[in-house]
Design an enzyme around this catalytic site. Structure first.
Site, PDB file in Angstrom:
ATOM      1  N   LYS A 170      34.494  34.713  47.724  1.00  0.00           N
ATOM      2  CA  LYS A 170      33.493  34.204  46.783  1.00  0.00           C
ATOM      3  C   LYS A 170      34.243  33.905  45.486  1.00  0.00           C
ATOM      4  O   LYS A 170      34.533  34.806  44.708  1.00  0.00           O
ATOM      5  CB  LYS A 170      32.399  35.265  46.553  1.00  0.00           C
ATOM      6  CG  LYS A 170      31.063  34.717  46.062  1.00  0.00           C
ATOM      7  CD  LYS A 170      31.082  33.905  44.781  1.00  0.00           C
ATOM      8  CE  LYS A 170      31.124  34.752  43.520  1.00  0.00           C
ATOM      9  NZ  LYS A 170      31.161  33.878  42.285  1.00  0.00           N
ATOM     10  N   GLY A 201      29.120  30.313  45.062  1.00  0.00           N
ATOM     11  CA  GLY A 201      27.834  30.808  44.574  1.00  0.00           C
ATOM     12  C   GLY A 201      27.984  31.620  43.307  1.00  0.00           C
ATOM     13  O   GLY A 201      29.091  31.788  42.788  1.00  0.00           O
ATOM     14  N   GLY A 203      27.796  34.972  40.851  1.00  0.00           N
ATOM     15  CA  GLY A 203      28.207  36.372  40.979  1.00  0.00           C
ATOM     16  C   GLY A 203      27.070  37.316  41.335  1.00  0.00           C
ATOM     17  O   GLY A 203      27.150  38.057  42.328  1.00  0.00           O
ATOM     18  N   PRO A 204      25.994  37.308  40.544  1.00  0.00           N
ATOM     19  CA  PRO A 204      24.923  38.281  40.816  1.00  0.00           C
ATOM     20  C   PRO A 204      24.154  38.003  42.120  1.00  0.00           C
ATOM     21  O   PRO A 204      23.358  38.838  42.544  1.00  0.00           O
ATOM     22  CB  PRO A 204      23.982  38.125  39.608  1.00  0.00           C
ATOM     23  CG  PRO A 204      24.819  37.471  38.555  1.00  0.00           C
ATOM     24  CD  PRO A 204      25.798  36.602  39.280  1.00  0.00           C
ATOM     25  N   GLY A 207      28.042  36.968  45.038  1.00  0.00           N
ATOM     26  CA  GLY A 207      29.070  37.987  44.789  1.00  0.00           C
ATOM     27  C   GLY A 207      28.546  39.373  45.112  1.00  0.00           C
ATOM     28  O   GLY A 207      29.192  40.163  45.812  1.00  0.00           O
ATOM     29  N   GLU A 245      41.020  44.493  39.790  1.00  0.00           N
ATOM     30  CA  GLU A 245      41.987  44.002  38.807  1.00  0.00           C
ATOM     31  C   GLU A 245      41.161  43.531  37.629  1.00  0.00           C
ATOM     32  O   GLU A 245      40.490  42.503  37.715  1.00  0.00           O
ATOM     33  CB  GLU A 245      42.825  42.874  39.437  1.00  0.00           C
ATOM     34  CG  GLU A 245      44.184  42.739  38.781  1.00  0.00           C
ATOM     35  CD  GLU A 245      44.134  41.823  37.588  1.00  0.00           C
ATOM     36  OE1 GLU A 245      43.932  42.342  36.470  1.00  0.00           O
ATOM     37  OE2 GLU A 245      44.272  40.621  37.754  1.00  0.00           O
ATOM     38  N   CYS A 279      44.592  37.830  31.757  1.00  0.00           N
ATOM     39  CA  CYS A 279      44.273  39.255  31.598  1.00  0.00           C
ATOM     40  C   CYS A 279      45.473  40.052  31.122  1.00  0.00           C
ATOM     41  O   CYS A 279      45.320  41.050  30.437  1.00  0.00           O
ATOM     42  CB  CYS A 279      43.726  39.815  32.905  1.00  0.00           C
ATOM     43  SG  CYS A 279      44.695  39.368  34.337  1.00  0.00           S
ATOM     44  N   GLU A 369      38.918  42.982  24.966  1.00  0.00           N
ATOM     45  CA  GLU A 369      39.555  41.792  25.519  1.00  0.00           C
ATOM     46  C   GLU A 369      38.813  40.560  25.003  1.00  0.00           C
ATOM     47  O   GLU A 369      37.615  40.410  25.218  1.00  0.00           O
ATOM     48  CB  GLU A 369      39.486  41.844  27.048  1.00  0.00           C
ATOM     49  CG  GLU A 369      40.202  40.706  27.708  1.00  0.00           C
ATOM     50  CD  GLU A 369      40.316  40.885  29.219  1.00  0.00           C
ATOM     51  OE1 GLU A 369      39.276  41.102  29.863  1.00  0.00           O
ATOM     52  OE2 GLU A 369      41.439  40.808  29.742  1.00  0.00           O
TER      53      GLU A 369
HETATM   54  P1  NAP Z   1      33.079  38.110  35.861  1.00  0.00           P
HETATM   55  O1  NAP Z   1      31.642  37.857  35.681  1.00  0.00           O
HETATM   56  O2  NAP Z   1      33.534  39.490  36.045  1.00  0.00           O
HETATM   57  O3  NAP Z   1      33.577  37.192  37.062  1.00  0.00           O
HETATM   58  C1  NAP Z   1      34.526  37.503  38.060  1.00  0.00           C
HETATM   59  C2  NAP Z   1      33.977  37.193  39.453  1.00  0.00           C
HETATM   60  O4  NAP Z   1      32.951  38.142  39.777  1.00  0.00           O
HETATM   61  C3  NAP Z   1      33.318  35.821  39.570  1.00  0.00           C
HETATM   62  O5  NAP Z   1      33.508  35.315  40.858  1.00  0.00           O
HETATM   63  C4  NAP Z   1      31.867  36.172  39.313  1.00  0.00           C
HETATM   64  O6  NAP Z   1      30.981  35.196  39.750  1.00  0.00           O
HETATM   65  C5  NAP Z   1      31.741  37.459  40.099  1.00  0.00           C
HETATM   66  N1  NAP Z   1      30.594  38.286  39.723  1.00  0.00           N
HETATM   67  C6  NAP Z   1      29.891  38.275  38.565  1.00  0.00           C
HETATM   68  N2  NAP Z   1      28.893  39.182  38.625  1.00  0.00           N
HETATM   69  C7  NAP Z   1      28.969  39.793  39.821  1.00  0.00           C
HETATM   70  C8  NAP Z   1      28.220  40.815  40.472  1.00  0.00           C
HETATM   71  N3  NAP Z   1      27.179  41.409  39.882  1.00  0.00           N
HETATM   72  N4  NAP Z   1      28.580  41.190  41.723  1.00  0.00           N
HETATM   73  C9  NAP Z   1      29.638  40.618  42.324  1.00  0.00           C
HETATM   74  N5  NAP Z   1      30.374  39.633  41.773  1.00  0.00           N
HETATM   75  C10 NAP Z   1      30.053  39.229  40.528  1.00  0.00           C
HETATM   76  O7  NAP Z   1      33.875  37.507  34.650  1.00  0.00           O
HETATM   77  P2  NAP Z   1      33.422  36.236  33.768  1.00  0.00           P
HETATM   78  O8  NAP Z   1      31.977  36.283  33.419  1.00  0.00           O
HETATM   79  O9  NAP Z   1      33.866  35.033  34.467  1.00  0.00           O
HETATM   80  O10 NAP Z   1      34.291  36.480  32.458  1.00  0.00           O
HETATM   81  C11 NAP Z   1      33.845  37.440  31.478  1.00  0.00           C
HETATM   82  C12 NAP Z   1      35.009  38.202  30.890  1.00  0.00           C
HETATM   83  O11 NAP Z   1      35.730  38.880  31.927  1.00  0.00           O
HETATM   84  C13 NAP Z   1      36.079  37.361  30.234  1.00  0.00           C
HETATM   85  O12 NAP Z   1      35.756  37.029  28.937  1.00  0.00           O
HETATM   86  C14 NAP Z   1      37.282  38.267  30.337  1.00  0.00           C
HETATM   87  O13 NAP Z   1      37.298  39.185  29.297  1.00  0.00           O
HETATM   88  C15 NAP Z   1      37.082  38.971  31.633  1.00  0.00           C
HETATM   89  N6  NAP Z   1      37.872  38.364  32.739  1.00  0.00           N
HETATM   90  C16 NAP Z   1      38.970  39.004  33.151  1.00  0.00           C
HETATM   91  C17 NAP Z   1      39.726  38.452  34.155  1.00  0.00           C
HETATM   92  C18 NAP Z   1      40.952  39.105  34.673  1.00  0.00           C
HETATM   93  O14 NAP Z   1      41.798  38.436  35.248  1.00  0.00           O
HETATM   94  N7  NAP Z   1      41.130  40.399  34.510  1.00  0.00           N
HETATM   95  C19 NAP Z   1      39.359  37.253  34.734  1.00  0.00           C
HETATM   96  C20 NAP Z   1      38.193  36.610  34.299  1.00  0.00           C
HETATM   97  C21 NAP Z   1      37.471  37.198  33.289  1.00  0.00           C
HETATM   98  P3  NAP Z   1      30.524  34.076  38.660  1.00  0.00           P
HETATM   99  O15 NAP Z   1      31.691  33.203  38.486  1.00  0.00           O
HETATM  100  O16 NAP Z   1      29.379  33.392  39.273  1.00  0.00           O
HETATM  101  O17 NAP Z   1      30.154  34.800  37.400  1.00  0.00           O
END
Ligand code: NAP
Ligand code: MG
Length: 462
Positions: A170, A201, A203-204, A207, A245, A279, A369
């Site tokens: 996903k 799709g 995340g919520p 995912g 990660e 990150c 972050e």
């Molecule tokens: P995120 O929401 O954690 O997204 C990462 C992945 O998880 C995406 O595929 C996301 O889908 C999915 N996801 C979101 N909610 C979920 C849930 N409840 N259950 C399962 N999967 C879920 O991160 P983001 O919103 O894209 O970014 C927010 C912040 O996260 C950034 O500002 C940054 O600080 C941090 N971040 C860190 C990394 C890293 O490499 N460590 C990478 C990205 C972001 P969707 O794309 O549909 O939301």
């Protein structure tokens, strides 16, 4: 841009269960470039069934056969490198040169490294009167972010395949086109049907359905700490393997004996590359008080020079978030010496390379972050003070140490609570384990340590 209107499940593109779509936006000009289906729990269930059905055959395939398929995957990624780079640029906004040099190139190296490891890894060993088999964990649910859209997919799928696992992927909602290209490459590489499945799709919805699916044996997640905590909790409740990660707030420690100009210039480039959406970026620069003013001058000049070469942030939400952090830094007493919260262009989600000086360890910008092109420069009094500041966050993903003498830098790095440290600008190594101490995560990716995450042991006693 070209997009599939279905999910890649059991070796073919199949219609999605529902009708909802995700609009893919080019962050450089805010135009919709494609739509992809927004998967539901039903799509996830179909993909998990396909992965489960394919597992016995793939797990039993000789490692040499798995290695051959991974080598074929590497070759397809290499042959389609330009198309991959263009797609990453279109949906992430990354400048073309960076898309070529990093987004499209690193995954080729990583896929190749797992082709080699699959062929050479000791999946069987003798321990006294036991034979220990390293067997695949099973069906993997891989949830990936948008910041390195192909790298983060390959860093999970390639070791999973090398281990003999099957996968449901996903990808992030912002970068599904790169994920679709990856699924095409999987198909072209002759990887058997059902071994890799793709559900685009939200995340919520998709995912969460994947993370909570009872027939998934291991959830591998890269993304925010907030979502990672929820996934870890759900995996714990189900007694399911999990790899996380998460975020970072890495320190770039410039010791008094270091080449200051080099350390600052490389440090600024590290933070600004990929528009700060990395990150492991060294977002806190730590400088001795005697050289502090000079370091701030150098950092401001380097950021200004970076100027126009920077790409946009991925979406409007990230733009608001990053601007909010810059404002908050200034409100808490930091001094803006380059960039700022104002939009440098009329269209697109751009933020200028920004440097905040006089940042103290307790400020929000020194703790959280930001995920944007924002560097904080902090002052330290002596080495112990530098170490306290470097280790003084909940994170521990990466870092850097600079010193005139390598041994001096190594001695400092050994005291840091973090998973990776670059010494005097050491190069990225796709075989070195990558992952976090503390709240930066659980588990390691890349190289043989990354492969071990997808294996479980069975011991036979004789
Ligand atoms: P995120 O929401 O954690 O997204 C990462 C992945 O998880 C995406 O595929 C996301 O889908 C999915 N996801 C979101 N909610 C979920 C849930 N409840 N259950 C399962 N999967 C879920 O991160 P983001 O919103 O894209 O970014 C927010 C912040 O996260 C950034 O500002 C940054 O600080 C941090 N971040 C860190 C990394 C890293 O490499 N460590 C990478 C990205 C972001 P969707 O794309 O549909 O939301
Ligand atoms: Mg999200």
């Amino acid at each position: 841009m070209k997009a599939h209107d279905g999910m890649y499940i059991d070796g073919a593109w199949r219609p999605a269960a529902g009708r909802d779509v995700i609009e893919v936006v080019n962050p450089a000009d805010e135009q919709v470039i494609a739509t992809v289906p927004a998967g539901t729990a039903e799509d996830v269930a179909a993909a998990v069934r396909a992965a489960r059905a394919a597992l016995p055959g793939w797990a039993a395939a000789p490692p040499a056969e798995r290695a051959a398929r991974l080598a074929a995957l590497r070759d397809v990624l290499a042959a389609r490198k330009d198309e991959i780079a263009e797609t990453v640029t279109a949906e992430l906004g990354s400048p073309p040169a960076f898309s070529q040099a990093v987004h499209a190139s690193v995954p080729i190296a990583v896929a190749g490294s797992y082709a080699d490891l699959a062929a050479t890894y000791a999946f069987e060993e003798k321990v006294g009167n036991s034979t220990v088999f390293h067997e695949p964990v099973g069906v993997v649910g891989a949830i990936t972010p948008w910041n390195y859209p192909l790298h983060q997919i390959v860093a999970k799928v390639a070791p999973a395949l090398a281990a003999g696992c099957t996968v449901v992927l996903k990808p992030a909602e912002d970068t599904p086109l790169t994920a679709q290209l990856f699924a095409e490459a999987v198909d072209e590489a002759g990887i058997p049907a059902g071994v890799v499945n793709l559900v685009t799709g939200l995340g919520p919805v998709a995912g969460q359905a994947l993370a909570e699916h009872p027939d998934v044996d291991l959830v591998s997640f890269t993304g925010s700490t907030a979502v990672g905590k929820r996934i870890g909790a759900a995996a714990g409740a189900a007694v399911k393997r999990v790899a996380l990660e998460l975020g970072g707030k890495s320190a770039n420690v410039i010791l008094p004996s270091a080449d200051l100009a080099k350390a600052v210039n490389v440090g600024v480039a590290n933070v600004m590359s990929n528009s700060g959406q990395t990150c492991s970026a060294w977002t806190r620069m730590l400088v001795h008080r005697d050289r502090y003013d000079e370091a701030v001058r150098l950092a401001a000049a380097a950021a200004a020079k970076y100027g126009d070469r920077i790409g946009p942030l991925v979406n409007a939400k990230q733009l608001q978030r990053v601007r909010g952090y810059i404002d908050q830094g200034v409100a808490e007493g930091a001094r803006l010496v380059a960039g700022g919260p104002e939009a440098p262009r009329e269209r697109g989600y751009f933020v200028s390379p920004t440097v905040l000086a006089d940042v103290t360890p307790d400020m929000t910008v020194a703790q959280e972050e930001i995920f944007g092109p924002v560097l904080s420069v902090l002052r330290y009094d002596d080495e112990d003070d530098a170490l306290r500041i470097a280790n003084g966050t909940v994170y521990g993903l990466a870092g850097a140490v600079w010193a005139g003498d390598e041994a001096e830098a190594v001695a400092f790095a050994r005291r840091m609570d973090t998973g990776q440290v670059d010494i005097n600008g050491g190069r990225f190594n796709p075989l070195a384990p990558f992952g976090g101490y503390k709240q930066s995560g659980v588990g390691r990716e890349l190289g043989r340590h990354g492969l071990a995450e997808y294996l479980q042991t069975k011991s036979l006693q004789f």
